[in-house]
Design a protein around this motif. Structure first.
Motif, PDB file in Angstrom:
ATOM      1  N   LYS A  48       0.858  -1.178   0.000  1.00 46.82           N
ATOM      2  CA  LYS A  48       0.000   0.000   0.000  1.00 46.82           C
ATOM      3  C   LYS A  48       0.894   1.228   0.000  1.00 46.82           C
ATOM      4  CE  LYS A  48      -3.569   2.238   2.736  1.00 46.82           C
ATOM      5  NZ  LYS A  48      -4.349   2.126   3.987  1.00 46.82           N
ATOM      6  N   TRP A  49       0.741   2.085  -1.011  1.00 46.14           N
ATOM      7  CA  TRP A  49       1.547   3.282  -1.162  1.00 46.14           C
ATOM      8  C   TRP A  49       0.963   4.409  -0.322  1.00 46.14           C
ATOM      9  CZ3 TRP A  49       5.706   3.638  -4.824  1.00 46.14           C
ATOM     10  CH2 TRP A  49       5.977   2.419  -5.448  1.00 46.14           C
ATOM     11  N   LYS A  50       1.709   5.494  -0.153  1.00 45.81           N
ATOM     12  CA  LYS A  50       1.275   6.630   0.670  1.00 45.81           C
ATOM     13  C   LYS A  50      -0.040   7.241   0.192  1.00 45.81           C
ATOM     14  CE  LYS A  50       5.555   8.142   2.708  1.00 45.81           C
ATOM     15  NZ  LYS A  50       6.382   9.280   3.041  1.00 45.81           N
ATOM     16  N   ASP A  51      -0.317   7.173  -1.111  1.00 41.86           N
ATOM     17  CA  ASP A  51      -1.564   7.733  -1.643  1.00 41.86           C
ATOM     18  C   ASP A  51      -2.727   6.736  -1.565  1.00 41.86           C
ATOM     19  OD1 ASP A  51      -0.909   5.915  -3.635  1.00 41.86           O
ATOM     20  OD2 ASP A  51      -0.818   7.404  -5.242  1.00 41.86           O
ATOM     21  N   ASP A  52      -2.536   5.634  -0.809  1.00 42.41           N
ATOM     22  CA  ASP A  52      -3.528   4.571  -0.597  1.00 42.41           C
ATOM     23  C   ASP A  52      -3.706   3.635  -1.794  1.00 42.41           C
ATOM     24  OD1 ASP A  52      -4.033   5.146   2.068  1.00 42.41           O
ATOM     25  OD2 ASP A  52      -5.637   6.555   1.575  1.00 42.41           O
ATOM     26  N   TYR A  53      -2.910   3.832  -2.852  1.00 42.38           N
ATOM     27  CA  TYR A  53      -2.936   2.881  -3.967  1.00 42.38           C
ATOM     28  C   TYR A  53      -2.390   1.541  -3.475  1.00 42.38           C
ATOM     29  CZ  TYR A  53      -1.546   0.475  -8.236  1.00 42.38           C
ATOM     30  OH  TYR A  53      -1.382  -0.466  -9.213  1.00 42.38           O
ATOM     31  N   ILE A  54      -3.058   0.457  -3.852  1.00 37.90           N
ATOM     32  CA  ILE A  54      -2.583  -0.872  -3.473  1.00 37.90           C
ATOM     33  C   ILE A  54      -2.074  -1.577  -4.711  1.00 37.90           C
ATOM     34  CG2 ILE A  54      -3.213  -3.128  -2.550  1.00 37.90           C
ATOM     35  CD1 ILE A  54      -5.138  -1.666  -0.675  1.00 37.90           C
ATOM     36  N   ASN A  55      -0.776  -1.864  -4.703  1.00 41.68           N
ATOM     37  CA  ASN A  55      -0.120  -2.547  -5.809  1.00 41.68           C
ATOM     38  C   ASN A  55      -0.500  -4.023  -5.754  1.00 41.68           C
ATOM     39  OD1 ASN A  55       1.587  -3.536  -7.710  1.00 41.68           O
ATOM     40  ND2 ASN A  55       3.452  -2.714  -6.823  1.00 41.68           N
ATOM     41  N   LYS A  56      -1.104  -4.535  -6.803  1.00 43.86           N
ATOM     42  CA  LYS A  56      -1.599  -5.911  -6.787  1.00 43.86           C
ATOM     43  C   LYS A  56      -0.653  -6.894  -7.467  1.00 43.86           C
ATOM     44  CE  LYS A  56      -6.170  -4.493  -5.866  1.00 43.86           C
ATOM     45  NZ  LYS A  56      -7.086  -3.544  -6.348  1.00 43.86           N
ATOM     46  N   TRP A  57       0.610  -6.535  -7.581  1.00 40.53           N
ATOM     47  CA  TRP A  57       1.635  -7.447  -8.093  1.00 40.53           C
ATOM     48  C   TRP A  57       2.195  -8.254  -6.940  1.00 40.53           C
ATOM     49  CZ3 TRP A  57       1.941  -7.799 -13.194  1.00 40.53           C
ATOM     50  CH2 TRP A  57       1.491  -6.731 -13.954  1.00 40.53           C
ATOM     51  N   PHE A  58       2.785  -9.386  -7.237  1.00 40.06           N
ATOM     52  CA  PHE A  58       3.408 -10.200  -6.198  1.00 40.06           C
ATOM     53  C   PHE A  58       4.549  -9.427  -5.546  1.00 40.06           C
ATOM     54  CE2 PHE A  58       1.601 -13.562  -8.918  1.00 40.06           C
ATOM     55  CZ  PHE A  58       0.819 -14.192  -7.958  1.00 40.06           C
ATOM     56  N   LEU A  59       4.742  -9.645  -4.267  1.00 41.76           N
ATOM     57  CA  LEU A  59       5.829  -8.997  -3.531  1.00 41.76           C
ATOM     58  C   LEU A  59       7.180  -9.526  -4.001  1.00 41.76           C
ATOM     59  CD1 LEU A  59       4.423  -9.129   0.113  1.00 41.76           C
ATOM     60  CD2 LEU A  59       4.405  -7.202  -1.457  1.00 41.76           C
ATOM     61  N   THR A  60       8.177  -8.670  -4.011  1.00 41.90           N
ATOM     62  CA  THR A  60       9.556  -9.065  -4.316  1.00 41.90           C
ATOM     63  C   THR A  60      10.423  -8.681  -3.115  1.00 41.90           C
ATOM     64  OG1 THR A  60       9.856  -6.984  -5.496  1.00 41.90           O
ATOM     65  CG2 THR A  60       9.379  -8.916  -6.839  1.00 41.90           C
TER      66      THR A  60
END
Length: 73
Positions: A48-60
């Motif tokens: 979850k980025w500071k602007d509340d965007y949630i990245n839906k890619w697998f974690l690295t």
């Protein structure tokens, strides 16, 4: 301090990563801080980025470094 669920991976220094932890990594020319969150519709942990965007890619996690709780929020 409450620790979220261990997500089964470690950062690049071997620290366990938990739900709710903040991690820092290099992205497009700068260091950024994101929070690890659980996304139930994907049944996955995401960033979850500071602007509340949630990245839906697998974690690295090999690129992440855990930072102190509360730093990113």
């Amino acid at each position: 301090m409450f620790k979220g669920q261990f997500i089964g991976v470690v950062d690049k220094q071997g620290n366990q990563l938990h739900e709710g932890d903040y991690v820092t990594f290099y992205h497009k020319g700068e260091d950024v801080i994101c929070q690890i969150v659980y996304v139930s519709d994907l049944a996955a942990f995401c960033l979850k980025w500071k602007d509340d965007y949630i990245n839906k890619w697998f974690l690295t996690p090999d690129k992440y470094l855990r930072v102190e709780a509360g730093v990113g929020g």
